[in-house]
Design a protein around this motif. Structure first.
Motif, PDB file in Angstrom:
ATOM      1  N   LYS A 175     -15.765   2.027 -31.878  1.00 19.98           N
ATOM      2  CA  LYS A 175     -16.903   1.926 -30.988  1.00 19.98           C
ATOM      3  C   LYS A 175     -17.269   3.324 -30.512  1.00 19.98           C
ATOM      4  O   LYS A 175     -16.409   4.166 -30.290  1.00 19.98           O
ATOM      5  CB  LYS A 175     -16.589   1.079 -29.757  1.00 19.98           C
ATOM      6  N   PHE A 176     -18.561   3.548 -30.341  1.00 19.15           N
ATOM      7  CA  PHE A 176     -19.010   4.795 -29.743  1.00 19.15           C
ATOM      8  C   PHE A 176     -18.744   4.739 -28.248  1.00 19.15           C
ATOM      9  O   PHE A 176     -18.783   3.666 -27.643  1.00 19.15           O
ATOM     10  CB  PHE A 176     -20.511   5.005 -30.001  1.00 19.15           C
ATOM     11  N   PRO A 177     -18.509   5.876 -27.615  1.00 23.79           N
ATOM     12  CA  PRO A 177     -18.287   5.873 -26.167  1.00 23.79           C
ATOM     13  C   PRO A 177     -19.477   5.316 -25.388  1.00 23.79           C
ATOM     14  O   PRO A 177     -19.319   4.767 -24.301  1.00 23.79           O
ATOM     15  CB  PRO A 177     -18.062   7.339 -25.823  1.00 23.79           C
ATOM     16  N   SER A 178     -20.669   5.402 -25.937  1.00 15.76           N
ATOM     17  CA  SER A 178     -21.858   4.907 -25.241  1.00 15.76           C
ATOM     18  C   SER A 178     -21.949   3.371 -25.285  1.00 15.76           C
ATOM     19  O   SER A 178     -22.736   2.786 -24.555  1.00 15.76           O
ATOM     20  CB  SER A 178     -23.117   5.507 -25.846  1.00 15.76           C
ATOM     21  N   GLN A 179     -21.164   2.712 -26.129  1.00 16.77           N
ATOM     22  CA  GLN A 179     -21.215   1.254 -26.259  1.00 16.77           C
ATOM     23  C   GLN A 179     -20.322   0.544 -25.249  1.00 16.77           C
ATOM     24  O   GLN A 179     -20.329  -0.665 -25.182  1.00 16.77           O
ATOM     25  CB  GLN A 179     -20.819   0.825 -27.660  1.00 16.77           C
ATOM     26  N   GLU A 180     -19.524   1.250 -24.507  1.00 17.47           N
ATOM     27  CA  GLU A 180     -18.594   0.605 -23.566  1.00 17.47           C
ATOM     28  C   GLU A 180     -19.244   0.106 -22.350  1.00 17.47           C
ATOM     29  O   GLU A 180     -20.157   0.319 -21.801  1.00 17.47           O
ATOM     30  CB  GLU A 180     -17.488   1.581 -23.192  1.00 17.47           C
TER      31      GLU A 180
END
Length: 76
Positions: A71-76
């Motif tokens: 997962k990208f950090p922006s998806q959390e």
């Protein structure tokens, strides 16, 4: 329990397992004969090259199966 297990398995992992089963190096001669029968002519690739292709596809299936979901950090 099998229903819950299917939910957590990604499509990428299922394709990876399929690649690992189909492209087992022991299945190489069977695949080669099957492809030759389908196209009705000899394959233009050597036996060692086809074996190397099977090993490469098997390893690709292993990578697809055993890598975690990223997962990208922006998806959390």
């Amino acid at each position: 329990m099998s229903v819950a297990y299917r939910r957590f398995m990604l499509v990428r992992q299922r394709i990876g397992i399929l690649f690992m089963i189909i492209f087992l190096p022991i299945n190489g001669p069977i695949l080669r004969i099957g492809i030759q029968e389908l196209i009705n002519q000899p394959l233009p690739i050597g036996e060692f090259d086809f074996f190397a292709f099977c090993v490469l596809m098997f390893l690709l299936g292993g990578v697809m199966t055993f890598t975690p979901k990223l997962k990208f950090p922006s998806q959390e």
